[in-house]
Design a protein around this motif. Sequence first.
Motif, PDB file in Angstrom:
ATOM      1  N   LEU A 214       0.824  -1.195   0.000  1.00 32.12           N
ATOM      2  CA  LEU A 214       0.000   0.000   0.000  1.00 32.12           C
ATOM      3  C   LEU A 214       0.863   1.252   0.000  1.00 32.12           C
ATOM      4  CD1 LEU A 214      -2.637  -0.898   2.761  1.00 32.12           C
ATOM      5  CD2 LEU A 214      -2.916  -1.059   0.286  1.00 32.12           C
ATOM      6  N   GLU A 215       0.375   2.272  -0.668  1.00 30.67           N
ATOM      7  CA  GLU A 215       1.027   3.569  -0.566  1.00 30.67           C
ATOM      8  C   GLU A 215       0.828   4.059   0.871  1.00 30.67           C
ATOM      9  OE1 GLU A 215       0.588   8.118  -2.264  1.00 30.67           O
ATOM     10  OE2 GLU A 215      -0.279   6.485  -3.425  1.00 30.67           O
ATOM     11  N   VAL A 216       1.850   4.674   1.435  1.00 32.68           N
ATOM     12  CA  VAL A 216       1.807   5.120   2.826  1.00 32.68           C
ATOM     13  C   VAL A 216       1.687   6.637   2.888  1.00 32.68           C
ATOM     14  CG1 VAL A 216       3.047   5.192   5.028  1.00 32.68           C
ATOM     15  CG2 VAL A 216       3.171   3.145   3.592  1.00 32.68           C
ATOM     16  N   ILE A 217       0.744   7.104   3.678  1.00 27.63           N
ATOM     17  CA  ILE A 217       0.617   8.519   3.997  1.00 27.63           C
ATOM     18  C   ILE A 217       1.092   8.671   5.439  1.00 27.63           C
ATOM     19  CG2 ILE A 217      -0.979  10.424   4.387  1.00 27.63           C
ATOM     20  CD1 ILE A 217      -2.690   9.342   2.123  1.00 27.63           C
ATOM     21  N   THR A 218       2.022   9.596   5.662  1.00 28.31           N
ATOM     22  CA  THR A 218       2.592   9.767   6.996  1.00 28.31           C
ATOM     23  C   THR A 218       1.965  10.952   7.713  1.00 28.31           C
ATOM     24  OG1 THR A 218       4.679   8.828   6.245  1.00 28.31           O
ATOM     25  CG2 THR A 218       4.735  10.074   8.301  1.00 28.31           C
ATOM     26  N   LEU A 219       1.400  10.675   8.871  1.00 29.57           N
ATOM     27  CA  LEU A 219       0.815  11.693   9.744  1.00 29.57           C
ATOM     28  C   LEU A 219       1.901  12.128  10.712  1.00 29.57           C
ATOM     29  CD1 LEU A 219      -2.001  12.988  10.457  1.00 29.57           C
ATOM     30  CD2 LEU A 219      -2.208  11.190  12.170  1.00 29.57           C
TER      31      LEU A 219
ATOM     32  N   ALA B 216     -10.109   7.086   2.413  1.00 32.98           N
ATOM     33  CA  ALA B 216     -10.893   7.110   1.178  1.00 32.98           C
ATOM     34  C   ALA B 216     -10.199   6.391   0.025  1.00 32.98           C
ATOM     35  CB  ALA B 216     -11.195   8.554   0.785  1.00 32.98           C
ATOM     36  N   ALA B 217      -8.875   6.434   0.007  1.00 37.27           N
ATOM     37  CA  ALA B 217      -8.132   5.843  -1.103  1.00 37.27           C
ATOM     38  C   ALA B 217      -7.552   4.468  -0.775  1.00 37.27           C
ATOM     39  CB  ALA B 217      -7.010   6.797  -1.525  1.00 37.27           C
ATOM     40  N   GLY B 218      -7.831   3.951   0.408  1.00 31.75           N
ATOM     41  CA  GLY B 218      -7.318   2.638   0.784  1.00 31.75           C
ATOM     42  C   GLY B 218      -5.805   2.614   0.939  1.00 31.75           C
ATOM     43  N   LYS B 219      -5.250   3.713   1.435  1.00 30.84           N
ATOM     44  CA  LYS B 219      -3.803   3.794   1.632  1.00 30.84           C
ATOM     45  C   LYS B 219      -3.480   3.527   3.100  1.00 30.84           C
ATOM     46  CE  LYS B 219      -3.339   7.143  -2.094  1.00 30.84           C
ATOM     47  NZ  LYS B 219      -2.944   8.506  -2.466  1.00 30.84           N
TER      48      LYS B 219
END
Length: 89
Positions: free
Chosen positions: A4-9, A57-60
């Motif tokens: 999965l693409e990772v989004i970092t908070l 929303a994007a399943g990331k």
Amino acid sequence: MVNLEVITLDHDELEALVLCDEKELSQEAAGAQMGVSRGTVQRLLATGRKKVVGALAAGKALAISPVQHAVAPEACQARADHAASIAHG
């Protein structure tokens, strides 16, 4: 296994989200606790919420960045204590 693409908070975004959304503090009270201005809390909430919603929303994947202290934790606490005393009169 799916990559999965990772989004970092960022950790400060997470802290603002927890204080305002979970603990239901005002942005001003959260800022006092964090040792930052209300405007900074508002910015952190906006960017943090956008990242969380975008990931869901994007399943990331959503990752939390590790804590990085630019200022010694003791200094942050002293600043937060001072800001809280001003906020509460």
